[in-house]
Scaffold this active site. Structure first.
Site, PDB file in Angstrom:
ATOM      1  N   ASP A   1       0.152  -0.944  -1.594  1.00  0.00           N
ATOM      2  CA  ASP A   1      -1.020  -0.607  -0.792  1.00  0.00           C
ATOM      3  C   ASP A   1      -2.314  -0.730  -1.578  1.00  0.00           C
ATOM      4  O   ASP A   1      -3.404  -0.683  -1.006  1.00  0.00           O
ATOM      5  CB  ASP A   1      -0.917   0.853  -0.308  1.00  0.00           C
ATOM      6  CG  ASP A   1      -1.157   1.842  -1.448  1.00  0.00           C
ATOM      7  OD1 ASP A   1      -2.150   2.595  -1.409  1.00  0.00           O
ATOM      8  OD2 ASP A   1      -0.369   1.825  -2.419  1.00  0.00           O
TER       9      ASP A   1
ATOM     10  N   LYS B   1       2.441  -2.470 -14.661  1.00  0.00           N
ATOM     11  CA  LYS B   1       3.497  -2.671 -13.655  1.00  0.00           C
ATOM     12  C   LYS B   1       3.960  -4.126 -13.645  1.00  0.00           C
ATOM     13  O   LYS B   1       5.155  -4.412 -13.564  1.00  0.00           O
ATOM     14  CB  LYS B   1       2.975  -2.295 -12.262  1.00  0.00           C
ATOM     15  CG  LYS B   1       2.959  -0.813 -11.954  1.00  0.00           C
ATOM     16  CD  LYS B   1       2.644  -0.619 -10.483  1.00  0.00           C
ATOM     17  CE  LYS B   1       2.648   0.837 -10.096  1.00  0.00           C
ATOM     18  NZ  LYS B   1       2.370   1.029  -8.655  1.00  0.00           N
TER      19      LYS B   1
ATOM     20  N   ASP C   1       3.532   5.274  -3.883  1.00  0.00           N
ATOM     21  CA  ASP C   1       2.521   6.066  -3.184  1.00  0.00           C
ATOM     22  C   ASP C   1       1.805   5.253  -2.110  1.00  0.00           C
ATOM     23  O   ASP C   1       1.206   4.211  -2.387  1.00  0.00           O
ATOM     24  CB  ASP C   1       1.489   6.605  -4.172  1.00  0.00           C
ATOM     25  CG  ASP C   1       2.092   7.580  -5.171  1.00  0.00           C
ATOM     26  OD1 ASP C   1       3.240   8.009  -4.959  1.00  0.00           O
ATOM     27  OD2 ASP C   1       1.415   7.901  -6.171  1.00  0.00           O
TER      28      ASP C   1
ATOM     29  N   ASN D   1      -5.012  -2.031  -7.232  1.00  0.00           N
ATOM     30  CA  ASN D   1      -4.599  -1.889  -8.632  1.00  0.00           C
ATOM     31  C   ASN D   1      -3.308  -2.655  -8.917  1.00  0.00           C
ATOM     32  O   ASN D   1      -3.007  -2.958 -10.075  1.00  0.00           O
ATOM     33  CB  ASN D   1      -4.401  -0.406  -8.987  1.00  0.00           C
ATOM     34  CG  ASN D   1      -5.698   0.372  -8.969  1.00  0.00           C
ATOM     35  OD1 ASN D   1      -6.700  -0.065  -9.523  1.00  0.00           O
ATOM     36  ND2 ASN D   1      -5.700   1.520  -8.324  1.00  0.00           N
TER      37      ASN D   1
ATOM     38  N   THR E   1       6.468   2.415 -10.051  1.00  0.00           N
ATOM     39  CA  THR E   1       5.456   3.430  -9.819  1.00  0.00           C
ATOM     40  C   THR E   1       4.998   4.101 -11.105  1.00  0.00           C
ATOM     41  O   THR E   1       5.746   4.155 -12.086  1.00  0.00           O
ATOM     42  CB  THR E   1       5.997   4.513  -8.859  1.00  0.00           C
ATOM     43  OG1 THR E   1       5.052   5.580  -8.741  1.00  0.00           O
ATOM     44  CG2 THR E   1       7.322   5.086  -9.373  1.00  0.00           C
ATOM     45  N   ALA E   2       3.786   4.609 -11.074  1.00  0.00           N
ATOM     46  CA  ALA E   2       3.272   5.374 -12.202  1.00  0.00           C
ATOM     47  C   ALA E   2       3.688   6.834 -12.109  1.00  0.00           C
ATOM     48  O   ALA E   2       3.388   7.620 -12.990  1.00  0.00           O
ATOM     49  CB  ALA E   2       1.745   5.280 -12.257  1.00  0.00           C
TER      50      ALA E   2
ATOM     51  N   ASP F   1       5.923  -0.613  -4.654  1.00  0.00           N
ATOM     52  CA  ASP F   1       5.106   0.506  -5.094  1.00  0.00           C
ATOM     53  C   ASP F   1       5.534   1.723  -4.275  1.00  0.00           C
ATOM     54  O   ASP F   1       6.119   1.581  -3.195  1.00  0.00           O
ATOM     55  CB  ASP F   1       3.625   0.167  -4.862  1.00  0.00           C
ATOM     56  CG  ASP F   1       2.722   1.369  -5.022  1.00  0.00           C
ATOM     57  OD1 ASP F   1       2.758   1.991  -6.107  1.00  0.00           O
ATOM     58  OD2 ASP F   1       1.987   1.697  -4.068  1.00  0.00           O
TER      59      ASP F   1
END
Length: 303
Positions: free
Chosen positions: A231, A208, A58, A234, A163-164, A56
């Site tokens: 982290d 994801k 962020d 979600n 990642t989004a 991930d």
């Protein structure tokens, strides 16, 4: 024990017990370490071509939200006005304080973000992304997480960001870190110009996991031998998909889940900052460019 002969019987007995206790404690410590080594073989495994790592972005690889830093760079370049910046900041604050992903707020955030890039060329955003990385992102990469990614690369494994955040930004970051590539949300473009629409939905949460599953199938990976790092709670679907899940700088929900599942944890934050470092739900806002497993190959729809 001969060296203890000068002591009185009582003191000699007490000293002997202390020595015995110390030796037993040292032996137990050594055995515990060996048991741990036996349970957890060296990882990542060198030369395992069916293993890979998924990170991930962020607050896992980078401090804060990539989209926020990207927005700062676009504002500096006069892509939007102050009132739009304030609205964007309010939406970011909502996600940070509420800690939940209200569909109405998420939709509003996505729409406003998409409107900013509408009409701009993809190549323009890619070029600007390189500049913004140097200005705002490079110094925010967590050294600890970067070291983990490099360990996989050194072992001959592939490493992807998942990642989004907009795929163009994700690809820039992956390239600058020397990673294999990036899975990110994708904005629709026609003839190289953004339409202001999404391709599918945001690459977030369960999406994801589906993206990782699809990529693993295409690349011939064995997910039970792969690792994933995040982290956020979600990303539990993605973390649950692999054989080696890691909670990195975890939010409270992920920390609790990781402890229950006996997942490995790493925290690189100073003073154990709360999960509110950055924006925990920024993935929702990060859908300035939508994407799902259908966008796994990073294709853009063109008519």
């Amino acid at each position: 024990m001969a060296a203890l002969g000068w002591l009185t019987p009582r003191r000699r007995s007490a000293t002997a017990r202390s020595v015995l206790a110390g030796e037993a404690s040292a032996e137990a410590a050594r055995k515990s370490t060996q048991d741990l080594a036996d349970r957890e073989p060296q990882f990542p495994v060198h030369g395992d071509e069916q293993a890979a790592a998924f990170f991930d972005l962020d607050n896992t690889v980078m401090q804060g939200a990539a989209l926020f830093h990207f927005g700062r760079g676009l504002y500096k370049r006069k892509f939007f006005e102050t009132r739009e910046l304030l609205r964007f900041a309010w939406q970011q604050a909502w996600f940070r304080l509420a800690g939940v992903e209200d569909p109405e707020h998420m939709q509003e955030a996505r729409d406003s973000a998409l409107s900013i890039v509408q009409g701009h060329r993809v190549s323009e955003l890619q070029s600007i992304g390189e500049e913004i990385y140097d200005e705002y992102m490079a110094e925010r990469i967590w050294p600890g997480t970067r070291a983990l990614a490099e360990a996989h690369l050194d072992a001959g494994q592939r490493v992807w960001l998942v990642t989004a955040a907009p795929v163009e930004i994700a690809q820039v970051i992956a390239r600058r870190l020397g990673l294999t590539g990036a899975l990110g949300t994708v904005a629709e473009s026609i003839d190289g110009v953004y339409t202001g629409k999404l391709v599918g939905e945001p690459l977030h949460g369960p999406a994801k996991a589906e993206a990782v599953r699809a990529l693993a199938a295409a690349e011939g990976l064995d997910l039970s031998r792969c690792a994933a790092y995040s982290d956020s709670h979600n990303d539990i679907p993605m973390l649950s998909l692999v054989g080696h899940p890691y909670a990195i700088n975890p939010d409270a929900k992920l920390r609790k889940h990781a402890r229950e599942k006996d997942w490995r944890l790493r925290d690189y934050r100073t003073g154990r900052k709360a999960a509110k470092v950055g924006i925990p739900a920024a993935a929702g806002v990060g859908a300035v460019a939508g994407g799902t497993a259908a966008a796994i190959a990073i294709h853009r729809r063109r008519r």
